[in-house]
Design a protein around this motif. Structure first.
Motif, PDB file in Angstrom:
ATOM      1  N   GLY A   1     -11.349   1.695   9.758  1.00  4.75           N
ATOM      2  CA  GLY A   1     -10.463   1.467  10.894  1.00  4.75           C
ATOM      3  C   GLY A   1      -9.140   0.814  10.601  1.00  4.75           C
ATOM      4  N   ALA A   2      -8.801   0.617   9.317  1.00  6.83           N
ATOM      5  CA  ALA A   2      -7.492   0.050   8.978  1.00  6.83           C
ATOM      6  C   ALA A   2      -6.436   1.151   8.987  1.00  6.83           C
ATOM      7  CB  ALA A   2      -7.539  -0.611   7.610  1.00  6.83           C
ATOM      8  N   ASP A   3      -5.239   0.785   9.401  1.00  5.54           N
ATOM      9  CA  ASP A   3      -4.129   1.731   9.456  1.00  5.54           C
ATOM     10  C   ASP A   3      -3.212   1.623   8.248  1.00  5.54           C
ATOM     11  OD1 ASP A   3      -4.482   2.554  12.422  1.00  5.54           O
ATOM     12  OD2 ASP A   3      -4.410   0.371  12.507  1.00  5.54           O
ATOM     13  N   ALA A   4      -3.212   0.461   7.597  1.00  7.58           N
ATOM     14  CA  ALA A   4      -2.261   0.194   6.513  1.00  7.58           C
ATOM     15  C   ALA A   4      -2.907  -0.722   5.490  1.00  7.58           C
ATOM     16  CB  ALA A   4      -0.983  -0.440   7.069  1.00  7.58           C
ATOM     17  N   ILE A   5      -2.331  -0.740   4.289  1.00  5.42           N
ATOM     18  CA  ILE A   5      -2.800  -1.625   3.228  1.00  5.42           C
ATOM     19  C   ILE A   5      -1.627  -2.422   2.687  1.00  5.42           C
ATOM     20  CG2 ILE A   5      -2.557   0.154   1.432  1.00  5.42           C
ATOM     21  CD1 ILE A   5      -5.099  -1.112   0.111  1.00  5.42           C
ATOM     22  N   HIS A   6      -1.879  -3.700   2.442  1.00 10.07           N
ATOM     23  CA  HIS A   6      -0.898  -4.633   1.884  1.00 10.07           C
ATOM     24  C   HIS A   6      -1.259  -4.825   0.417  1.00 10.07           C
ATOM     25  CE1 HIS A   6       1.645  -8.221   1.640  1.00 10.07           C
ATOM     26  NE2 HIS A   6       0.614  -8.892   1.141  1.00 10.07           N
ATOM     27  N   LEU A   7      -0.398  -4.360  -0.486  1.00  9.90           N
ATOM     28  CA  LEU A   7      -0.732  -4.306  -1.902  1.00  9.90           C
ATOM     29  C   LEU A   7      -0.182  -5.467  -2.711  1.00  9.90           C
ATOM     30  CD1 LEU A   7      -0.190  -0.583  -2.995  1.00  9.90           C
ATOM     31  CD2 LEU A   7      -2.336  -1.729  -2.460  1.00  9.90           C
ATOM     32  N   HIS A   8      -1.037  -6.032  -3.552  1.00  5.45           N
ATOM     33  CA  HIS A   8      -0.660  -6.868  -4.691  1.00  5.45           C
ATOM     34  C   HIS A   8      -1.127  -6.139  -5.937  1.00  5.45           C
ATOM     35  CE1 HIS A   8       0.095 -10.944  -2.739  1.00  5.45           C
ATOM     36  NE2 HIS A   8      -0.397 -10.235  -1.736  1.00  5.45           N
ATOM     37  N   VAL A   9      -0.347  -6.202  -7.001  1.00  4.40           N
ATOM     38  CA  VAL A   9      -0.799  -5.648  -8.274  1.00  4.40           C
ATOM     39  C   VAL A   9      -0.905  -6.767  -9.302  1.00  4.40           C
ATOM     40  CG1 VAL A   9       0.093  -3.335  -7.841  1.00  4.40           C
ATOM     41  CG2 VAL A   9       1.555  -5.025  -8.985  1.00  4.40           C
ATOM     42  N   ARG A  10      -1.649  -6.515 -10.354  1.00  8.12           N
ATOM     43  CA  ARG A  10      -1.927  -7.530 -11.372  1.00  8.12           C
ATOM     44  C   ARG A  10      -1.501  -7.018 -12.749  1.00  8.12           C
ATOM     45  NH1 ARG A  10      -5.981 -10.968  -9.338  1.00  8.12           N
ATOM     46  NH2 ARG A  10      -5.870 -10.917  -7.059  1.00  8.12           N
ATOM     47  N   ASP A  11      -1.263  -7.960 -13.670  1.00  6.59           N
ATOM     48  CA  ASP A  11      -0.962  -7.590 -15.053  1.00  6.59           C
ATOM     49  C   ASP A  11      -2.267  -7.398 -15.826  1.00  6.59           C
ATOM     50  OD1 ASP A  11      -1.907 -10.125 -15.793  1.00  6.59           O
ATOM     51  OD2 ASP A  11       0.098 -10.957 -16.092  1.00  6.59           O
ATOM     52  N   ASP A  12      -2.161  -7.201 -17.137  1.00  7.14           N
ATOM     53  CA  ASP A  12      -3.345  -6.915 -17.940  1.00  7.14           C
ATOM     54  C   ASP A  12      -4.328  -8.086 -17.984  1.00  7.14           C
ATOM     55  OD1 ASP A  12      -2.436  -4.384 -18.518  1.00  7.14           O
ATOM     56  OD2 ASP A  12      -1.535  -4.951 -20.435  1.00  7.14           O
ATOM     57  N   ASN A  13      -3.847  -9.284 -17.661  1.00  8.17           N
ATOM     58  CA  ASN A  13      -4.702 -10.469 -17.642  1.00  8.17           C
ATOM     59  C   ASN A  13      -5.186 -10.821 -16.239  1.00  8.17           C
ATOM     60  OD1 ASN A  13      -4.506 -11.040 -20.486  1.00  8.17           O
ATOM     61  ND2 ASN A  13      -2.401 -11.710 -20.105  1.00  8.17           N
TER      62      ASN A  13
END
Length: 258
Positions: free
Chosen positions: A42-54
């Motif tokens: 039921g979500a309409d959108a996603i709020h993204l964080h990305v991470r580095d290799d660690n």
């Protein structure tokens, strides 16, 4: 009856690791699977964080491109917003570089962080306007609202950039959100003619969001702010939290089934 709200899922945040919850999505593939499951819930959108290799918070445009592509393939009907959160690692110049290089469809930008370098902040807001990036102002308290009002008045922020998210509670030191916090903060934001989304820290998250919906706000839920259900159990994943919120809104007579 109040119409069904727009729900954004914030599934990982800048700090949460697998040690904090095994279902927190870190990689692009995990974010994609989470997006698909949350869309179905039921979500309409996603709020993204990305991470580095660690596994640390990253503002690398290339990592964002990879994650956005994965989410678009897995959940093509889901809107995507990135974060520009500094998280103690980045300066306003880095945040500006991300916006200018990536040209995302939507991005959240903390007024408190932009105030560290107002001249660069003005460039970020202007760049976002020129490339049609939808800015969502992160507002933690009344001082953030007042700063945003001053920036509208002096032209630092473009007059049409009126989306904002109100944050109830705080990460550090930990303080759970309380529905009673919302009305005065919302009243201040209303004077700025803002389109409001609400998120909340801690186990009171769902109660805060139900109150926010009653007051006409869009909602954001997810592991970035909370992993505890109202009964004290731990959500199995982000999709369960989204589904439970939709169910609670239907039960309250304040929403529509997903």
């Amino acid at each position: 009856m109040t119409s069904a709200p727009r729900i954004t899922v914030a599934p990982n945040g800048a700090r949460l690791q697998k040690s904090g919850h095994p279902a927190v999505p870190i990689s692009g593939d995990e974010l994609a699977r989470t997006a698909r499951a949350c869309l179905a819930a039921g979500a309409d959108a996603i709020h993204l964080h990305v991470r580095d290799d660690n596994g640390r918070h990253s503002l690398d445009p290339e990592r964002y491109r990879e994650a956005i592509g994965a989410v678009e393939r897995a959940a093509p009907d889901m809107a995507i917003q990135i974060t520009t959160e500094a998280a103690g690692r980045y300066e306003v110049a880095d945040q500006l570089h991300l916006i200018a290089t990536l040209k995302p469809a939507a991005a959240s930008v903390a007024v408190r962080e932009m105030a560290r370098a107002p001249n660069l902040a003005a460039r970020l807001y202007a760049t976002a306007m020129d490339q049609n990036t939808q800015v969502q102002h992160i507002l933690y308290d009344r001082s953030c609202v007042d700063q945003l009002q001053r920036w509208y008045a002096d032209g630092t922020v473009c007059a049409s950039q009126r989306d904002a998210i109100l944050v109830l509670g705080q990460y550090a030191p930990p303080r759970a959100g309380d529905p009673a916090e919302l009305p005065p903060l919302l009243q201040a934001a209303t004077t700025a003619d803002l389109r409001i989304t609400v998120c909340a820290f801690g186990a009171g998250e769902q109660n805060c969001l139900i109150r926010a919906h009653q007051l006409g706000c869009a909602l954001r839920i997810g592991f970035e702010n909370n992993r505890v259900a109202p009964d004290g159990t731990i959500w199995s994943d982000n999709a369960q939290a989204v589904r439970a919120l939709r169910t609670a809104l239907v039960h309250q007579g304040k929403g529509c089934a997903a």
